[in-house]
Design an enzyme around this catalytic site. Structure first.
Site, PDB file in Angstrom:
ATOM      1  N   TRP A 111      -2.380  38.858   2.075  1.00 43.48           N
ATOM      2  CA  TRP A 111      -1.475  39.387   0.818  1.00 43.48           C
ATOM      3  C   TRP A 111      -2.207  39.436  -0.212  1.00 43.48           C
ATOM      4  CZ3 TRP A 111       0.412  38.289  -3.762  1.00 43.48           C
ATOM      5  CH2 TRP A 111       1.707  38.754  -4.250  1.00 43.48           C
ATOM      6  N   ASP A 138      -7.628  35.801   7.029  1.00 39.83           N
ATOM      7  CA  ASP A 138      -6.562  36.613   7.400  1.00 39.83           C
ATOM      8  C   ASP A 138      -7.183  38.150   7.859  1.00 39.83           C
ATOM      9  OD1 ASP A 138      -4.367  37.790   8.050  1.00 39.83           O
ATOM     10  OD2 ASP A 138      -3.301  37.246   6.183  1.00 39.83           O
ATOM     11  N   CYS A 156       4.714  42.086   5.614  1.00 39.24           N
ATOM     12  CA  CYS A 156       4.512  40.354   5.132  1.00 39.24           C
ATOM     13  C   CYS A 156       5.511  39.705   6.099  1.00 39.24           C
ATOM     14  CB  CYS A 156       4.857  40.490   3.592  1.00 39.24           C
ATOM     15  SG  CYS A 156       5.018  38.473   2.930  1.00 39.24           S
TER      16      CYS A 156
END
Length: 530
Positions: A101, A182, A220
């Site tokens: 993110w 991530d 997301c």
């Protein structure tokens, strides 16, 4: 190697090369000590062992859980680890988290982007390398102060002080800690996942987190529209990451398998199935559809599958995506997690819609029936309204117990008027204990906050801008920042030193001797800070 032993070894080496006579063996040994890791792979191998040891310790004692904060810049990660060492004396069980993110929002050349894997793939490995560059610099910075003190003690003939400093140097704990990184949904097919995983590992990542969403539909985890893939597709990417670790010699590499199934109502594909009850058939059993009684009811272009012996026409959207049956999210999560652990994953990540220990534990206990040592990485997400969630949890618990809750409006519990009430204070206590409770009751090995430093940077900048451009003027910085830095012992108050000025001065002396032109003399204004 101990510092004194390294000095002797280098001195012996220098004797073999008479033209190297300008090199002081102490300087060379000092520079070696200040550079503990030579490559990203050295870091990945070192930190993988730390994670494996921590996982084993947690299995024996759930109070030994681990934590991290998400960091979007090397400097932020560095300051976090310096702070941890300052306040707690050790970095043990404290990691860094690299959030996809925040890479999307803050590190893309396109500018701020939503969390949909649209940013450059290499931005992820680039941030890992940057984080470790700053952590290694923190080692060099901290050790440089010890070596300067050692030099002073030796020049003063204070042997006891010198011996104590050498012990501190030899036992120095590095700021380099594991990063859970991530990789989103892998940025493409399994080959693309493998190639990016290699870059991330070469940059220093010992732990890669990958999710079961469709790569080109990635959303997301706290937004709508998530689409999952059949297990076979996801497992091929787990295999790709594992092979990347093995190829590069990081045999202890850790894979976190994330499932977004709790909040995902769609699938891109119907899974391939060979026989009733196999993994593909189990996945397809969750797809919503209409039972077909006879063949002539099948229309042109219909897709038909068999569920429990019946022909079913899956519900397909205009986008071509298929819909899951309502209420199947938890069952799909449990199947996802068991399948991932049985096929190469080491840790789980279950993306939930609220921070509720009971909800998480209910799923984890079902997983543990099949995989007893199942462990979670859990997102203590800023996307949750933590205050409201815990106040509502207390409200609901009290109501279930039959306690009078008429003084509280459940829909308005965020209100400041409830801050000092019995309910508000108990909710804060539940929040304070969430990580301990979650690790004890719900198998959470690692707690992280994905993007806290995104929020802290915005909050502190807002406070400074409000005062500095308002009536406070310079006092806003002095009282709100610098004075606090001095009194709280924040290293950045001497920003030249933090950026490496003293290290550079020492290197100048190593390189040029008395001819060195140093920056740290009497006219350096940093001397005002002692």
């Amino acid at each position: 190697m101990p510092y004194a032993q390294d000095v002797d070894q280098i001195a012996s080496l220098l004797k073999q090369h008479p033209t190297w006579n300008a090199i002081n063996p102490k300087h060379a040994a000092r520079m070696r000590a200040q550079n503990k890791f030579k490559t990203g792979l050295d870091i990945a191998k070192y930190t993988a062992k730390i994670m494996r040891e921590d996982m084993a310790n947690y299995d024996n004692d759930t109070s030994q859980y681990t934590q991290s904060l998400g960091c979007w810049h090397g400097f932020i990660g560095q300051q976090k680890m310096l702070s941890i060492k300052k306040h707690f004396g050790t970095t043990k069980r404290r990691y860094l988290y690299l959030s996809g993110w925040m890479v999307a929002a803050l590190r893309s050349e396109f500018g701020p982007l939503p969390d949909q894997s649209m940013h450059e793939k290499t931005a992820v490995s680039g941030l890992i390398e940057e984080l470790y560059t700053f952590l290694r610099q923190a080692d060099a910075w901290e050790l440089n102060h010890l070596f300067r003190a050692l030099e002073e003690a030796e020049n003063a003939g204070d042997n006891a002080k010198a011996e104590e400093l050498i012990k501190q140097i030899d036992s120095h704990e590095t700021h380099v800690v594991p990063i859970i990184a991530d990789i989103d949904a892998g940025f493409g097919n399994a080959e693309a996942t493998y190639l990016l995983a290699k870059q991330m590992i070469e940059a220093g990542a010992c732990c890669i987190q990958i999710e079961n969403q469709v790569s080109d539909e990635k959303q997301c985890g706290h937004q709508d529209g998530k689409v999952t893939v059949p297990h076979a597709d996801f497992l091929s990417k787990i295999n790709a990451v594992r092979l990347a670790f093995l190829e590069l010699g990081v045999d202890d590499g850790v894979i976190v398998a994330r499932t977004d199934s709790l909040g995902a109502g769609l699938t891109q594909k119907i899974a391939v199935t060979e026989e009733p009850g196999d993994l593909g058939d189990q996945y397809n059993s969750f797809i919503d559809g209409e039972v077909i009684e006879k063949a002539e009811d099948i229309n042109n272009g219909d897709v038909v599958i068999k569920q429990k012996g019946q022909l079913v026409r899956p519900k397909r959207l205009a986008s071509g995506l298929f819909q899951f049956k309502p209420g199947t999210g938890e069952d799909r999560v449990v199947l996802d997690c068991i399948t991932s652990l049985q096929n190469g994953a080491d840790l789980l990540w279950i993306e939930t819609e609220k921070p509720h220990v009971g909800q998480i534990a209910a799923m984890v206990n079902r997983i543990k029936e099949v995989v007893p040592d199942a462990k979670l990485v859990y997102n203590n997400s800023p996307s949750f309204n933590w205050t409201l969630n815990f106040r509502q949890q207390v409200f609901d618990a009290w109501q279930e117990e039959g306690k009078d809750v008429s003084a509280y409006d459940r829909a308005k519990l965020m209100s400041e008027e409830y801050d000092n009430t019995e309910l508000g204070q108990l909710a804060d206590e539940w929040c304070r204990n969430f990580q301990r409770d979650g690790s004890r009751e719900a198998g959470i090995f690692h707690h992280l906050i994905t993007l806290p430093t995104y929020h802290t940077a915005a909050l502190s900048t807002d406070n400074l801008a409000k005062g500095y451009f308002g009536d406070e003027g310079m006092l806003a910085y002095v009282a709100g920042v610098q004075r606090k830095e001095i009194r709280q012992g924040i290293a950045t108050v001497k920003h030249q030193d933090m950026a490496g000025s003293n290290i550079g001065d020492d290197h100048k002396e190593f390189f040029a001797g008395d001819a060195a032109l140093k920056a740290g003399g009497k006219d350096n204004t940093m001397n005002q800070f002692g």
